[in-house]
Structure formats: C-alpha cells, structure tokens
Write an enzyme that holds these catalytic residues in place. Structure first.
Site, PDB file in Angstrom:
ATOM      1  N   PRO A  27     -23.378  18.177  16.490  1.00  0.00           N
ATOM      2  CA  PRO A  27     -22.724  16.657  16.267  1.00  0.00           C
ATOM      3  C   PRO A  27     -21.515  16.667  16.847  1.00  0.00           C
ATOM      4  O   PRO A  27     -20.593  17.613  16.361  1.00  0.00           O
ATOM      5  CB  PRO A  27     -22.866  16.689  14.847  1.00  0.00           C
ATOM      6  CG  PRO A  27     -23.661  17.660  14.300  1.00  0.00           C
ATOM      7  CD  PRO A  27     -23.705  18.692  15.140  1.00  0.00           C
ATOM      8  N   MET A  28     -20.698  15.943  17.614  1.00  0.00           N
ATOM      9  CA  MET A  28     -19.607  15.937  18.150  1.00  0.00           C
ATOM     10  C   MET A  28     -18.908  14.335  18.010  1.00  0.00           C
ATOM     11  O   MET A  28     -19.795  13.371  18.710  1.00  0.00           O
ATOM     12  CB  MET A  28     -19.064  16.573  19.498  1.00  0.00           C
ATOM     13  CG  MET A  28     -19.577  17.865  19.709  1.00  0.00           C
ATOM     14  SD  MET A  28     -19.366  18.746  21.428  1.00  0.00           S
ATOM     15  CE  MET A  28     -20.946  18.404  22.060  1.00  0.00           C
ATOM     16  N   GLN A  83     -26.052  14.011  11.034  1.00  0.00           N
ATOM     17  CA  GLN A  83     -25.155  14.375  10.102  1.00  0.00           C
ATOM     18  C   GLN A  83     -24.313  13.989   9.230  1.00  0.00           C
ATOM     19  O   GLN A  83     -23.794  12.804   9.698  1.00  0.00           O
ATOM     20  CB  GLN A  83     -24.270  15.306  11.135  1.00  0.00           C
ATOM     21  CG  GLN A  83     -23.671  16.497  10.260  1.00  0.00           C
ATOM     22  CD  GLN A  83     -22.357  17.366  11.249  1.00  0.00           C
ATOM     23  OE1 GLN A  83     -21.575  16.900  11.457  1.00  0.00           O
ATOM     24  NE2 GLN A  83     -22.690  18.517  11.301  1.00  0.00           N
ATOM     25  N   CYS A 114     -15.474  20.649   9.693  1.00  0.00           N
ATOM     26  CA  CYS A 114     -14.321  19.841  10.317  1.00  0.00           C
ATOM     27  C   CYS A 114     -12.938  20.645   9.890  1.00  0.00           C
ATOM     28  O   CYS A 114     -12.736  20.690   8.790  1.00  0.00           O
ATOM     29  CB  CYS A 114     -14.383  18.434   9.927  1.00  0.00           C
ATOM     30  SG  CYS A 114     -13.087  17.470  10.692  1.00  0.00           S
ATOM     31  N   LYS A 154     -23.606  22.741   7.983  1.00  0.00           N
ATOM     32  CA  LYS A 154     -22.829  23.592   9.183  1.00  0.00           C
ATOM     33  C   LYS A 154     -21.741  23.831   8.734  1.00  0.00           C
ATOM     34  O   LYS A 154     -20.847  23.061   8.041  1.00  0.00           O
ATOM     35  CB  LYS A 154     -22.829  22.879  10.336  1.00  0.00           C
ATOM     36  CG  LYS A 154     -21.947  23.310  11.524  1.00  0.00           C
ATOM     37  CD  LYS A 154     -22.428  22.508  12.951  1.00  0.00           C
ATOM     38  CE  LYS A 154     -21.818  23.276  13.868  1.00  0.00           C
ATOM     39  NZ  LYS A 154     -20.224  23.206  14.013  1.00  0.00           N
ATOM     40  N   ASN A 216     -23.306  29.234  16.262  1.00  0.00           N
ATOM     41  CA  ASN A 216     -22.513  28.501  16.938  1.00  0.00           C
ATOM     42  C   ASN A 216     -20.938  29.042  17.105  1.00  0.00           C
ATOM     43  O   ASN A 216     -20.469  29.752  16.482  1.00  0.00           O
ATOM     44  CB  ASN A 216     -22.338  27.216  16.152  1.00  0.00           C
ATOM     45  CG  ASN A 216     -21.394  26.180  16.786  1.00  0.00           C
ATOM     46  OD1 ASN A 216     -20.580  25.669  16.019  1.00  0.00           O
ATOM     47  ND2 ASN A 216     -21.616  25.753  17.919  1.00  0.00           N
ATOM     48  N   GLY A 217     -20.633  28.731  18.520  1.00  0.00           N
ATOM     49  CA  GLY A 217     -19.408  29.456  19.026  1.00  0.00           C
ATOM     50  C   GLY A 217     -19.621  30.168  20.234  1.00  0.00           C
ATOM     51  O   GLY A 217     -20.051  31.202  20.142  1.00  0.00           O
ATOM     52  N   GLY A 240     -22.230  23.059  21.233  1.00  0.00           N
ATOM     53  CA  GLY A 240     -21.225  21.866  21.502  1.00  0.00           C
ATOM     54  C   GLY A 240     -20.388  21.812  22.816  1.00  0.00           C
ATOM     55  O   GLY A 240     -20.889  21.500  23.436  1.00  0.00           O
ATOM     56  N   ARG A 241     -19.583  22.493  22.764  1.00  0.00           N
ATOM     57  CA  ARG A 241     -18.473  22.271  23.811  1.00  0.00           C
ATOM     58  C   ARG A 241     -18.910  22.637  25.143  1.00  0.00           C
ATOM     59  O   ARG A 241     -18.692  22.113  26.238  1.00  0.00           O
ATOM     60  CB  ARG A 241     -17.118  22.895  23.613  1.00  0.00           C
ATOM     61  CG  ARG A 241     -16.441  22.188  22.480  1.00  0.00           C
ATOM     62  CD  ARG A 241     -14.937  23.353  22.210  1.00  0.00           C
ATOM     63  NE  ARG A 241     -15.319  24.663  21.771  1.00  0.00           N
ATOM     64  CZ  ARG A 241     -14.747  25.483  21.819  1.00  0.00           C
ATOM     65  NH1 ARG A 241     -13.372  25.413  22.814  1.00  0.00           N
ATOM     66  NH2 ARG A 241     -14.937  26.711  21.708  1.00  0.00           N
TER      67      ARG A 241
END
Length: 384
Positions: A27-28, A83, A114, A154, A216-217, A240-241
């Site tokens: 989620p972004m 989310q 966050c 998350k 993640n990452g 994500g990114r």
C-alpha cells in the site's frame, strides 16, 4: 541461522486465499489506487495480491466521501484487499466489522509501519508496536471483528536501533490470530534510507514459524525478490517503491517465480509512453474528470522516465500537463525508439534516512503504558 526452506514457486496462503506467486503490492498513499492496481494486475496476468491505499479507520467509520472512493474495487479484483490504519482499538474494531458485515473487502491488512513525523508524534504508525498492550488490543479487536476475513499486519523493525520491536510484535500477532506478517527491514528512524535488513526478516520467520512472513525492502527487480526468499526463508515478498513508474515489474515477478528468469520486460520509451497515457486515462475515468486525472498522474512522470534521455525542460513540461491530449503530444516529441536504459531497474522513490523519530512526550519510558495515544493520530497519510 538455518537454511531457508521456502521455495520460490511456493504459494502463499492468506486465510482462504491462495496467492501464487507469493507477491504483494505494498500500500502506498496516492499511488496504489484502483487505476494503478489495474495496471499492475494486467501486467501480472491477474496473479498476486494488490492492496489498496491505506485507509484510516476513523474516516471509514464516518464514511468520509473520499475514503469511500478509495475503497472502491474494480469488479475484476479478487481478492479485494484493504489496508487499515488506526490507533484506537474500538475504532479499529468498528471499521473491521463494517468491512466484514458490508462485504467491502476479502482481506484486511493493518499498518504499523508508517514512519512520517505527523503520525509518529501522535504514537501511530511505526511508533505504535512499542506499546505492546496497545498493539495487542488493536489486533484483538481487528481479528474479533473480522469474522471469517483474514487479518494481516505490516510493520517495521522498530523505532530505532535502540528500540527494536518486531520480534515481540510478531509473537503478539500470532497469539491474537493474525494470519500473516509483512516486515519492512528498516526502523522508523531509517525511513527509506540505507539498506534494508533482510537478516531481520529471516529472524522473524524463525521466531513465528506458525504463520507466513513476507519480506519488504530493497526489492528493485524480480531477481531481488527471488534472492530475498532464498536468503531469508520468507514466504513471500511485498513490493513498494520498486514498481513506481514500472507496473510491468509484476509481470517480471510472475516470470521469476514461475521459473522463467530473464523473461523480463525491457520496454522502449514508446512502450513506456503508451503505459503513461493509459495510466493517466484510467485515473481520469476513476476520478470522473480527465483534467484531474492527468494532474494526479503528474507525480508519476519522473518515475516512468527514469534513465531515459529526456531533457529537463521536457520533463518539467510533461509534469505540468493537464489534459490527455497535452500529455500525448508532449510524449510524441520524445525520441521514442530509445531502448530500456541500463540501470533503470535500480532504486527509485524516497531514499531519505537517519531521521530523528518524533514521538509523544515520554513515549519511550514504558513499553506497556498506553497513555498519551489520541484519536488525532489517525491522519490521512501512509507509508511503511
């Protein structure tokens, strides 16, 4: 550390849902709306799990108009994944029950990752798992209210290197019936800087073998995803990114997990331009106004054009367009036969790091005392 046992072609189970390959869109805020999810899903052939933007529980319970639009799913989306972000157990419980009773989604994820100051200064986001009792209360309300819907979470490693929370949080999640956990291998203090700690993902997998753990990452390519699974033993990946301006990454991920490594997209600028116009078109249709859709698309321009030989003036021009015709005309002026740039598969998006985490006064004095958390921590922002 034991040798990872996960295989790259294994399916991920999220409650009753099978996710194969085990790939999840992170989620972004302002990014993973219905149009972007549509693009990613099209490139993946419908395989994977694509999560909505983060929704604040208070806004959902109050049926905020913008929030109700954000939870709209295309008829082809399955499972529908929302989310939620909340700091008050009772409000989280109400939001989850609303989703379950009204059939608004098939899966609920909770955001405890966050790192932005306006959230952490209120004790929300990645600050919250430090308060173990509060975390437990929120998870208990969510799982109880969800009924048959699976609840996942998350999170990050912790607030900073001196206040690591992910192992305690993982154990609490298991005890409260959470279905799966995604770990971003950074602390809140790191934001998106430095290198993600994949060893932490491996440690969490060892610590909570009862449920799936997703990593993640720093997944910038499909090969990165395979490497994360092999090195950590995690059950799936959250991207994500790495997909910013590159929704076809999900096609690459499907190819990689299905054993077709190297069968990856290398679009020309002409092909990228076509995706850009389609993305802007979908946004306009979703918002109900072409101009607003193109304006919303502006943030994506630099990501799509990363690495291509496009002058700064043209980049600025494309980033201020306000109609599909203007966007298309500008793109037609580019050298569209350019091949996919060398190095364009690397890092993209925010990279800031080593930030001081802004917390409520006295937040770190007691990891169990929940005093000081307030409703106004539920702000319309996201990340993780």
């Amino acid at each position: 550390m034991p040798t990872p046992t996960s295989t790259v072609n294994s399916a991920l189970r999220i409650g009753p849902h099978t996710v194969q390959p085990p790939v999840v869109l992170a989620p972004m805020a302002g990014i993973t709306n219905a149009p972007f999810r549509t693009l990613c899903r099209e490139f993946s052939g419908g395989k994977g799990l694509f999560v909505s933007e983060m929704i604040t529980t208070r806004a959902l319970v109050e049926r905020n108009e913008k929030t109700m639009q954000l939870i709209h799913f295309d008829a082809s989306e399955t499972p529908r994944s929302i989310q939620l972000y909340g700091v008050d157990p009772a409000t989280v419980g109400k939001a989850v029950r609303m989703i379950a009773e009204e059939g608004l989604a098939d899966h609920i994820d909770l955001n405890f990752g966050c790192p932005v100051p306006k959230v952490t200064r209120k004790g929300g986001g990645s600050a919250l798992p430090y308060k173990r009792h509060l975390l437990r209360a929120i998870l208990r309300e969510a799982v109880s209210g969800a009924g048959d819907l699976p609840v996942t979470m998350k999170m990050r490693k912790g607030i900073d290197d001196d206040h690591i929370t992910y192992l305690d949080a993982g154990r609490i999640a298991v005890e409260e019936g959470v279905t799966a956990i995604a770990l971003h291998g950074r602390t809140a203090a790191q934001h998106y800087g430095g290198t993600a700690d994949w060893d932490a993902i491996a440690r969490l997998k060892e610590h909570v073998p009862e449920i799936p753990v997703l990593g993640n990452g720093d997944i910038w390519s499909a090969d990165d995803a395979l490497r994360m699974v092999r090195e950590t033993g995690c059950d799936g990946v959250v991207v994500g990114r790495g997909c910013l301006g590159r929704p076809w990454l999900f096609g690459d991920l499907v190819a990689a997990f299905e054993g077709r490594g190297g069968d990856y997209a290398r679009p020309t600028l002409r092909e990228v331009a076509g995706v850009m116009v389609r993305h802007a078109t979908l946004l306009g249709e979703w918002i109900g106004d072409e101009a607003r859709g193109v304006i919303d698309f502006r943030k994506h321009v630099a990501w799509y054009l990363k690495g291509f030989a496009v002058g700064s003036e043209m980049r600025k021009r494309l980033a201020i367009t306000s109609s599909l015709a203007e966007l298309s005309e500008g793109l037609e002026e580019l050298a569209l036969d350019q091949p996919w740039p060398v190095g364009a598969d690397g890092p993209r998006g925010r990279t800031s790091g080593n930030n001081r985490v802004v917390l409520p006064d006295g937040w770190l004095k007691d990891p169990y005392d929940c005093a000081g958390i307030s409703e106004d921590a539920e702000l319309d922002t996201s990340g993780g």
